[in-house]
Scaffold this motif. Structure first.
Motif, mmCIF file in Angstrom:
data_model
loop_
_atom_site.group_PDB
_atom_site.id
_atom_site.type_symbol
_atom_site.label_atom_id
_atom_site.label_comp_id
_atom_site.label_asym_id
_atom_site.label_seq_id
_atom_site.Cartn_x
_atom_site.Cartn_y
_atom_site.Cartn_z
ATOM 1 N N TYR A 30 0.843 -1.182 0.000
ATOM 2 C CA TYR A 30 0.000 0.000 0.000
ATOM 3 C C TYR A 30 0.884 1.240 0.000
ATOM 4 O O TYR A 30 1.887 1.244 0.663
ATOM 5 C CB TYR A 30 -0.900 -0.001 1.236
ATOM 6 C CG TYR A 30 -1.896 1.110 1.269
ATOM 7 C CD1 TYR A 30 -3.091 1.007 0.585
ATOM 8 C CD2 TYR A 30 -1.637 2.281 1.958
ATOM 9 C CE1 TYR A 30 -4.012 2.026 0.605
ATOM 10 C CE2 TYR A 30 -2.550 3.302 1.975
ATOM 11 C CZ TYR A 30 -3.728 3.173 1.298
ATOM 12 O OH TYR A 30 -4.637 4.183 1.302
ATOM 13 N N PRO A 31 0.641 2.285 -0.715
ATOM 14 C CA PRO A 31 -0.524 2.608 -1.526
ATOM 15 C C PRO A 31 -0.405 2.218 -2.998
ATOM 16 O O PRO A 31 -1.337 2.457 -3.747
ATOM 17 C CB PRO A 31 -0.610 4.122 -1.385
ATOM 18 C CG PRO A 31 0.789 4.564 -1.254
ATOM 19 C CD PRO A 31 1.486 3.450 -0.523
ATOM 20 N N GLN A 34 -3.746 -1.710 -3.960
ATOM 21 C CA GLN A 34 -4.865 -1.525 -3.050
ATOM 22 C C GLN A 34 -5.764 -2.741 -3.092
ATOM 23 O O GLN A 34 -6.044 -3.275 -4.167
ATOM 24 C CB GLN A 34 -5.653 -0.273 -3.422
ATOM 25 C CG GLN A 34 -4.858 0.981 -3.146
ATOM 26 C CD GLN A 34 -5.702 2.230 -3.208
ATOM 27 O OE1 GLN A 34 -6.896 2.172 -3.423
ATOM 28 N NE2 GLN A 34 -5.067 3.355 -2.993
ATOM 29 N N THR A 126 -6.855 9.317 5.363
ATOM 30 C CA THR A 126 -5.513 9.104 5.894
ATOM 31 C C THR A 126 -4.925 10.446 6.297
ATOM 32 O O THR A 126 -5.333 11.483 5.800
ATOM 33 C CB THR A 126 -4.589 8.452 4.855
ATOM 34 O OG1 THR A 126 -4.578 9.271 3.697
ATOM 35 C CG2 THR A 126 -5.031 7.065 4.502
ATOM 36 N N TYR A 128 -1.256 12.359 8.603
ATOM 37 C CA TYR A 128 -0.041 12.190 9.391
ATOM 38 C C TYR A 128 -0.176 12.727 10.807
ATOM 39 O O TYR A 128 0.574 12.333 11.688
ATOM 40 C CB TYR A 128 1.131 12.887 8.700
ATOM 41 C CG TYR A 128 1.541 12.206 7.427
ATOM 42 C CD1 TYR A 128 2.197 10.989 7.468
ATOM 43 C CD2 TYR A 128 1.272 12.771 6.198
ATOM 44 C CE1 TYR A 128 2.575 10.343 6.308
ATOM 45 C CE2 TYR A 128 1.646 12.140 5.026
ATOM 46 C CZ TYR A 128 2.292 10.931 5.088
ATOM 47 O OH TYR A 128 2.658 10.299 3.937
ATOM 48 N N MET A 133 -6.722 14.917 10.685
ATOM 49 C CA MET A 133 -7.810 13.943 10.614
ATOM 50 C C MET A 133 -9.151 14.535 11.037
ATOM 51 O O MET A 133 -10.148 13.828 11.075
ATOM 52 C CB MET A 133 -7.484 12.727 11.477
ATOM 53 C CG MET A 133 -6.294 11.936 10.958
ATOM 54 S SD MET A 133 -6.516 11.352 9.275
ATOM 55 C CE MET A 133 -7.738 10.094 9.499
#
Length: 174
Positions: A30-31, A34, A126, A128, A133
């Motif tokens: 990943y990525p 997938q 997703t 970091y 988020m």
């Protein structure tokens, strides 16, 4: 454990290793690669608009009340004819979803009276940092249709007297 037990377990261990060596690995890169998601997968949230560019969200916060993880925060604002974001009296001035708390149950989607929030299986959130988020309204709101102005819009008085616009009639000839 005697010497006989040890000598019988060593070949069993080698046999187990030989069985797994011939299998394909279950890990994916990943990525770049997938894994295909199931048809019922619920991915990232999106806030929808009407065809005239107004936001479907009316700031009622039913999605926040239905969320079992308490991941949604909605703060309503007042619409005016000079600065209109959605039909009706109110709009979502602040709309945030904490993707770290979200369990992707879809209750917010079910609770929405205007079908404003939709979980689409196109991407998985997703980030970091924890701050990245928390998805804001600007991140969640889809773009207006082509050649349609974005919000806020200036509207004539009395055009939007209902918070929920009626669905267009169904054409039975199709």
């Amino acid at each position: 454990m005697g010497l006989k037990d040890v000598l019988t377990r060593i070949p069993v261990g080698f046999l187990t290793v030989l069985k797994t060596v011939t299998r394909r690995p279950v890990t994916i890169q990943y990525p770049e690669q997938q894994k295909p998601m199931s048809a019922r997968f619920r991915g990232r949230h999106h806030l929808k608009r009407y065809e005239d560019g107004l936001e479907r969200c009316i700031g009622c916060a039913l999605c926040a009340a239905a969320c079992p993880a308490d991941a949604i925060y909605v703060e309503a604002g007042e619409n005016t004819n000079e600065e209109r974001y959605s039909p009706g009296e109110r709009y979502a001035r602040v709309y945030e979803i904490n993707m770290l708390r979200c369990i992707f149950c879809g209750y917010c989607e079910d609770a929405c009276p205007t079908n404003a929030i939709v979980l689409e299986p196109i991407e998985f959130p997703t980030g970091y940092t924890r701050e990245s988020m928390i998805y804001t309204k600007e991140m969640l709101l889809e773009s207006p249709p082509i050649n349609v102005p974005a919000t806020p819009q200036r509207t004539p008085p009395g055009k939007y007297d209902r918070a929920i616009l009626p669905f267009p009639p169904i054409d039975e000839s199709q």
